[in-house]
Design an enzyme around this catalytic site. Structure first.
Site, PDB file in Angstrom:
ATOM      1  N   SER A 326       0.804  -1.201   0.000  1.00  8.87           N
ATOM      2  CA  SER A 326       0.000   0.000   0.000  1.00  8.87           C
ATOM      3  C   SER A 326       0.844   1.262   0.000  1.00  8.87           C
ATOM      4  O   SER A 326       1.551   1.543  -0.947  1.00  8.87           O
ATOM      5  CB  SER A 326      -0.943  -0.066   1.200  1.00  8.87           C
ATOM      6  OG  SER A 326      -2.021   0.783   1.018  1.00  8.87           O
ATOM      7  N   ASP A 337      10.968   4.840  -9.524  1.00  6.70           N
ATOM      8  CA  ASP A 337      10.697   5.307 -10.890  1.00  6.70           C
ATOM      9  C   ASP A 337      11.377   6.631 -11.185  1.00  6.70           C
ATOM     10  O   ASP A 337      11.648   6.945 -12.359  1.00  6.70           O
ATOM     11  CB  ASP A 337       9.189   5.449 -11.106  1.00  6.70           C
ATOM     12  CG  ASP A 337       8.502   4.102 -11.287  1.00  6.70           C
ATOM     13  OD1 ASP A 337       9.188   3.074 -11.195  1.00  6.70           O
ATOM     14  OD2 ASP A 337       7.272   4.082 -11.504  1.00  6.70           O
ATOM     15  N   LYS A 351      -0.551  -4.218  -3.948  1.00  9.20           N
ATOM     16  CA  LYS A 351      -1.897  -3.656  -3.797  1.00  9.20           C
ATOM     17  C   LYS A 351      -1.936  -2.282  -4.440  1.00  9.20           C
ATOM     18  O   LYS A 351      -1.213  -1.393  -4.034  1.00  9.20           O
ATOM     19  CB  LYS A 351      -2.288  -3.548  -2.326  1.00  9.20           C
ATOM     20  CG  LYS A 351      -3.654  -2.889  -2.147  1.00  9.20           C
ATOM     21  CD  LYS A 351      -4.019  -2.754  -0.701  1.00  9.20           C
ATOM     22  CE  LYS A 351      -5.379  -2.082  -0.566  1.00  9.20           C
ATOM     23  NZ  LYS A 351      -5.315  -0.642  -0.846  1.00  9.20           N
TER      24      LYS A 351
END
Length: 457
Positions: A326, A337, A351
């Site tokens: 989460s 990223d 999730k």
């Protein structure tokens, strides 16, 4: 007010107390409407007041208005309302059971009902503040032992110490109580009193009357370590509570002042928590760029970005495992990223859904999936999680050793920490050669009511 959240390992038992978020429920009606406009205008009749059907209809309305899938996973949700309201319920528990059955038809483990005790425990956990004594407990044989005490807590002020055994809690013997049961007895309203009989390590017994108070629960621990000749600031974050961001900021600034050359942020076993805490912590490390993008049932996209308030540019590694979920995955995905951190460990939980947490009129609650989220590169991590840049897995023996002795985490006895430092070594050496100055500036990160919560295990 509602609390948007991610909820995986959602109840961590701790005898620290309770502060609930007050989230008003929707006003709802009786007859099955044919349109959302009709639902919005429908008012609850007098016959529903103080009836379990009131809560059933409140929950149904929230799912109807907010659920991420407008087709409700091909479930006739209007028909579900008729079924719920046509039933007769002798007790609230009977109504709760019928509601849970209806929600299971959505085949979404994250959209779920919480009874009043579960809802209070969840909101207490995410608030970062609890009303109690400020102690943590463990069961040793049949003895209830205080394992740690928070500073500035009622327990600390009363002279309780780690290692003390609690024998009696308000007249009840602790011998057959689990840690969870004892925690429930110790928590209570701020200002209320509790009587305990404790046995000191020297065998003496003492009766104490303590007054419960609000205590802030620490979710961040940190320490400066030396590994491979590098000064490493090790920071462990247990969950994303309302106070996690301010505690993280204090840890970064303290370790920087102590001379840290790199950081390792440990999110292993972190099940998530408040979304806003994850955003603010991401911004402490990330000077610019996207953090996360959410998409709701109508296809509307909302991108959250960094805001040039980073307080450190030192090399960073993030430790994760299969229980990192989460908000942990949002932070990890944002830093990975944007090439801000190297990710080390095992793949994360996977999730990629956002829930909105609502309080209902009888003190129960409902978590409703309201959006999907994507990492900055547009990756949907559902069910597959985030794959580390450097894979380092623990053996069962190593995992047991770290679980039984948490003080070994972030040391040379922790193979994943050692792997993280090794992954940072070249960056640290390059900074030394370039004489790159350390960037560290204080920054305020006020929490808000958005968050994420995951499913009960």
């Amino acid at each position: 007010m509602k609390n948007t959240a991610c909820l995986l390992g959602f109840l961590k038992n701790c005898s620290l107390g309770a502060v609930a978020l007050v989230i008003p429920a929707a006003v709802t009606g009786v007859m099955a409407p044919t349109s959302k406009a009709a639902i919005a205008a429908d008012l609850a009749p007098d016959s529903f007041q103080n009836s379990p059907k009131m809560v059933l209809d409140e929950a149904w309305q929230l799912v109807y208005k907010e659920y991420v899938d407008a087709d409700f996973n091909r479930v006739d949700w209007l028909g579900v309302r008729q079924t719920l309201l046509s039933g007769e319920y002798a007790t609230p528990e009977a109504a709760y059971g019928e509601l849970r059955s209806a929600l299971r038809r959505l085949e979404d483990p994250y959209t779920r009902f919480l009874n009043p005790a579960q809802y209070a425990a969840l909101t207490e956990q995410t608030s970062g503040e609890v009303s109690g004594l400020g102690i943590r407990l463990q069961k040793v044989d049949q003895n209830l032992i205080i394992s740690s005490i928070l500073d500035n807590s009622p327990a600390k002020q009363a002279g309780l110490n780690s290692g003390d055994a609690i024998l009696i809690i308000d007249g009840r013997s602790s011998r057959n109580l689990s840690v969870e049961d004892a925690s429930q007895l110790i928590r209570g309203d701020r200002g209320s009193q509790i009587t305990m009989i404790v046995r000191r390590p020297n065998g003496s017994e003492e009766t104490l009357i303590l007054t419960r108070d609000l205590v802030s629960v620490p979710t961040v621990t940190f320490e400066l370590q030396r590994q491979n000749g590098i000064k490493v600031g090790y920071i462990r974050l247990d969950e994303f509570s309302a106070h996690a961001a301010e505690q993280m900021q204090a840890a970064i600034n303290t370790l920087t002042t102590q001379g840290a050359e790199a950081f390792v942020m440990d999110l292993r076993g972190n099940p998530g928590g408040l979304l806003q805490a994850g955003i603010e912590i991401s911004r402490m490390w990330l000077p610019r760029g996207s953090i996360v993008r959410t998409v709701d049932r109508a296809g509307h996209s909302d991108e959250i970005t960094a805001n040039r308030t980073a307080i450190s540019d030192l090399p960073l590694a993030v430790l994760v495992n299969g229980q990192s979920a989460s908000s942990s995955e949002i932070v990890t995905g944002a830093l990975a990223d944007n090439d801000r951190a190297v990710v080390v460990g095992d793949p994360t939980f996977g999730k990629a859904l956002v829930q909105s947490l609502h309080g209902l009129s009888d003190g129960s609650g409902l978590a409703v999936t309201v959006a999907h989220y994507y990492t900055p590169d547009g990756t949907d991590i559902s069910r597959r999680g985030i794959t580390p840049d450097v894979s380092v897995s623990l053996t069962q023996q190593q995992s047991r050793q770290l679980e039984s002795n948490p003080t070994l985490r972030g040391t040379s006895a922790d193979p994943q920490f050692v792997g993280a430092v090794a992954a940072l070594e070249s960056q640290v050496v390059a900074r030394r050669e370039d004489h790159t100055p350390v960037v560290s500036t204080p920054s305020a990160h006020p929490p808000n009511q958005l968050g994420l919560n995951e499913p009960e295990q």
